[in-house]
Design a protein around this motif. Structure first.
Motif, PDB file in Angstrom:
ATOM      1  N   VAL A 129       0.855  -1.188   0.000  1.00  0.00           N
ATOM      2  CA  VAL A 129       0.000   0.000   0.000  1.00  0.00           C
ATOM      3  C   VAL A 129       0.891   1.239   0.000  1.00  0.00           C
ATOM      4  O   VAL A 129       2.110   1.141   0.146  1.00  0.00           O
ATOM      5  N   GLU A 130       0.291   2.415  -0.181  1.00  0.00           N
ATOM      6  CA  GLU A 130       1.051   3.659  -0.080  1.00  0.00           C
ATOM      7  C   GLU A 130       1.697   3.725   1.298  1.00  0.00           C
ATOM      8  O   GLU A 130       1.006   3.727   2.325  1.00  0.00           O
ATOM      9  N   ALA A 131       3.001   3.763   1.338  1.00  0.00           N
ATOM     10  CA  ALA A 131       3.715   3.691   2.611  1.00  0.00           C
ATOM     11  C   ALA A 131       4.937   4.589   2.563  1.00  0.00           C
ATOM     12  O   ALA A 131       5.622   4.682   1.541  1.00  0.00           O
ATOM     13  N   TYR A 132       5.224   5.225   3.700  1.00  0.00           N
ATOM     14  CA  TYR A 132       6.307   6.187   3.801  1.00  0.00           C
ATOM     15  C   TYR A 132       7.295   5.781   4.887  1.00  0.00           C
ATOM     16  O   TYR A 132       6.906   5.235   5.933  1.00  0.00           O
ATOM     17  N   GLY A 133       8.558   6.057   4.629  1.00  0.00           N
ATOM     18  CA  GLY A 133       9.560   6.110   5.674  1.00  0.00           C
ATOM     19  C   GLY A 133       9.783   7.565   6.029  1.00  0.00           C
ATOM     20  O   GLY A 133       9.455   8.475   5.254  1.00  0.00           O
ATOM     21  N   PHE A 134      10.347   7.802   7.211  1.00  0.00           N
ATOM     22  CA  PHE A 134      10.553   9.176   7.664  1.00  0.00           C
ATOM     23  C   PHE A 134      11.991   9.391   8.133  1.00  0.00           C
ATOM     24  O   PHE A 134      12.607   8.500   8.729  1.00  0.00           O
ATOM     25  N   ARG A 135      12.478  10.592   7.879  1.00  0.00           N
ATOM     26  CA  ARG A 135      13.682  11.106   8.512  1.00  0.00           C
ATOM     27  C   ARG A 135      13.248  12.315   9.336  1.00  0.00           C
ATOM     28  O   ARG A 135      12.521  13.184   8.829  1.00  0.00           O
ATOM     29  N   VAL A 136      13.662  12.352  10.592  1.00  0.00           N
ATOM     30  CA  VAL A 136      13.301  13.458  11.472  1.00  0.00           C
ATOM     31  C   VAL A 136      14.581  14.048  12.040  1.00  0.00           C
ATOM     32  O   VAL A 136      15.412  13.316  12.600  1.00  0.00           O
ATOM     33  N   ALA A 137      14.724  15.365  11.912  1.00  0.00           N
ATOM     34  CA  ALA A 137      15.934  16.041  12.365  1.00  0.00           C
ATOM     35  C   ALA A 137      15.573  17.180  13.309  1.00  0.00           C
ATOM     36  O   ALA A 137      14.532  17.838  13.165  1.00  0.00           O
ATOM     37  N   HIS A 138      16.465  17.399  14.271  1.00  0.00           N
ATOM     38  CA  HIS A 138      16.328  18.530  15.189  1.00  0.00           C
ATOM     39  C   HIS A 138      17.672  18.763  15.877  1.00  0.00           C
ATOM     40  O   HIS A 138      18.309  17.818  16.341  1.00  0.00           O
ATOM     41  N   GLY A 139      18.093  20.015  15.925  1.00  0.00           N
ATOM     42  CA  GLY A 139      19.280  20.378  16.680  1.00  0.00           C
ATOM     43  C   GLY A 139      20.541  19.658  16.250  1.00  0.00           C
ATOM     44  O   GLY A 139      21.394  19.352  17.094  1.00  0.00           O
ATOM     45  N   GLY A 140      20.674  19.383  14.964  1.00  0.00           N
ATOM     46  CA  GLY A 140      21.862  18.706  14.476  1.00  0.00           C
ATOM     47  C   GLY A 140      21.848  17.203  14.648  1.00  0.00           C
ATOM     48  O   GLY A 140      22.840  16.529  14.316  1.00  0.00           O
ATOM     49  N   ARG A 141      20.766  16.634  15.169  1.00  0.00           N
ATOM     50  CA  ARG A 141      20.618  15.182  15.329  1.00  0.00           C
ATOM     51  C   ARG A 141      19.487  14.689  14.443  1.00  0.00           C
ATOM     52  O   ARG A 141      18.572  15.447  14.096  1.00  0.00           O
ATOM     53  N   SER A 142      19.512  13.403  14.116  1.00  0.00           N
ATOM     54  CA  SER A 142      18.491  12.889  13.202  1.00  0.00           C
ATOM     55  C   SER A 142      18.236  11.412  13.448  1.00  0.00           C
ATOM     56  O   SER A 142      19.109  10.675  13.926  1.00  0.00           O
ATOM     57  N   ILE A 143      17.018  10.998  13.118  1.00  0.00           N
ATOM     58  CA  ILE A 143      16.654   9.584  13.135  1.00  0.00           C
ATOM     59  C   ILE A 143      15.994   9.241  11.806  1.00  0.00           C
ATOM     60  O   ILE A 143      15.485  10.114  11.098  1.00  0.00           O
ATOM     61  N   ALA A 144      15.995   7.964  11.486  1.00  0.00           N
ATOM     62  CA  ALA A 144      15.218   7.454  10.359  1.00  0.00           C
ATOM     63  C   ALA A 144      14.302   6.358  10.870  1.00  0.00           C
ATOM     64  O   ALA A 144      14.686   5.574  11.750  1.00  0.00           O
ATOM     65  N   TYR A 145      13.106   6.310  10.309  1.00  0.00           N
ATOM     66  CA  TYR A 145      12.122   5.290  10.655  1.00  0.00           C
ATOM     67  C   TYR A 145      11.622   4.672   9.358  1.00  0.00           C
ATOM     68  O   TYR A 145      11.123   5.368   8.477  1.00  0.00           O
ATOM     69  N   SER A 146      11.743   3.374   9.258  1.00  0.00           N
ATOM     70  CA  SER A 146      11.446   2.693   8.003  1.00  0.00           C
ATOM     71  C   SER A 146       9.960   2.560   7.717  1.00  0.00           C
ATOM     72  O   SER A 146       9.567   2.389   6.560  1.00  0.00           O
ATOM     73  N   GLY A 147       9.094   2.629   8.776  1.00  0.00           N
ATOM     74  CA  GLY A 147       7.742   2.138   8.568  1.00  0.00           C
ATOM     75  C   GLY A 147       7.828   0.673   8.149  1.00  0.00           C
ATOM     76  O   GLY A 147       8.700  -0.066   8.612  1.00  0.00           O
ATOM     77  N   ASP A 148       6.947   0.250   7.271  1.00  0.00           N
ATOM     78  CA  ASP A 148       6.999  -1.110   6.717  1.00  0.00           C
ATOM     79  C   ASP A 148       7.518  -1.024   5.290  1.00  0.00           C
ATOM     80  O   ASP A 148       6.974  -0.275   4.464  1.00  0.00           O
ATOM     81  N   THR A 149       8.516  -1.838   4.979  1.00  0.00           N
ATOM     82  CA  THR A 149       9.092  -1.772   3.641  1.00  0.00           C
ATOM     83  C   THR A 149       9.843  -3.050   3.310  1.00  0.00           C
ATOM     84  O   THR A 149      10.381  -3.719   4.191  1.00  0.00           O
ATOM     85  N   GLY A 150       9.871  -3.365   2.021  1.00  0.00           N
ATOM     86  CA  GLY A 150      10.844  -4.304   1.512  1.00  0.00           C
ATOM     87  C   GLY A 150      12.136  -3.548   1.227  1.00  0.00           C
ATOM     88  O   GLY A 150      12.325  -2.402   1.680  1.00  0.00           O
TER      89      GLY A 150
END
Length: 250
Positions: free
Chosen positions: A140-161
């Motif tokens: 289905v339509e699915a997104y991963g995310f990158r979130v940044a703040h204050g020079g730091r960052s995370i990535a979240y895959s959601g569901d993905t191949g």
């Protein structure tokens, strides 16, 4: 930036964790990445019931979004209602799909509690956070995310191949929350989920600083998932996600 794993169970809640939900906090602002089955209860261990400032939904499978229905009840009928509407960044069909799940057409619509905003690939601001959304490979339509703040960052895959976009989103992040739904074995389905080994391969390509394996399906042996990840060519720290775990990125 503070990251709390509220729920990390894959496909359905497990005995030790709700389904997917991750709490990000900075400058007094609180944002959820996904709000899956069972997450609303566990969320109250970490913040107040009315303290959510924004929500991003990676996709509309129940284990990533269904507790938004319960949260609609909280914000629509709570003792000091009406509460301010919470922005919800989600695939465009979210209002209809979640209304169908809620199944109460004679009651106030979910838009009473939520300000739905259709996701598309790109970068946008949510409170103090800079969020980048990218389409990943799922049925289905699915997104991963990158979130940044204050020079730091995370990535979240959601569901993905397997996904080149996920590698791009995770480029150089401090923390990568990556799904590892499959045990590693031949002939895994494509464009559905990752194994622990494949998650580690993505983290290695991205140069992520730390890998946390999420979306752990309760019927699997998680020790096997972790062992699979050890064979993915990633030389940073790897661990299994755990409900209640906190990461301070400072």
């Amino acid at each position: 930036m503070k990251v709390t794993i509220v729920g990390c169970s894959g496909s359905f809640p497990g005995p030790d964790s709700p389904a997917s939900c991750y709490l990000l906090e900075a400058e007094g602002f609180r944002m959820l990445l996904d709000f899956g089955s069972g997450a609303l209860g566990a969320l109250q261990r970490h913040i107040g019931l009315y303290d959510v400032d924004a929500i991003c939904l990676s996709h509309l499978h129940a284990d990533h979004c269904l507790d938004l229905c319960g949260y609609h009840v909280v914000r629509t009928y709570g003792p000091a209602a009406p509460y301010p509407r919470v922005p919800v960044y989600a695939p465009a069909d979210a209002p209809r799909r979640l209304a169908d799940a809620y199944g109460m057409p004679d009651e106030p619509a979910l838009e009473t509690a939520f300000d739905f905003r259709a996701l598309a690939p790109g970068t946008f601001e949510v409170g103090p956070f800079t969020v980048t959304a990218g389409l990943v490979n799922h049925p289905v339509e699915a997104y991963g995310f990158r979130v940044a703040h204050g020079g730091r960052s995370i990535a979240y895959s959601g569901d993905t191949g397997q996904s080149d976009e996920l590698v791009r989103l995770a480029d150089g992040v401090d923390l990568m929350l990556c799904e590892a739904s499959f045990l590693d074995q031949p002939d895994l389905p494509t464009d559905l989920h990752l194994s622990g080994r494949q998650a580690a391969e993505h983290a290695a390509k991205a140069g992520a600083g730390r890998l946390v394996l999420t979306h752990l399906v309760p019927w699997h042996d998680t020790a096997r998932v972790l062992d699979d990840a050890a064979h993915g060519g990633y030389d940073g720290p790897i661990e299994l996600a755990r409900s209640g775990a906190v990461y301070e990125l400072a």
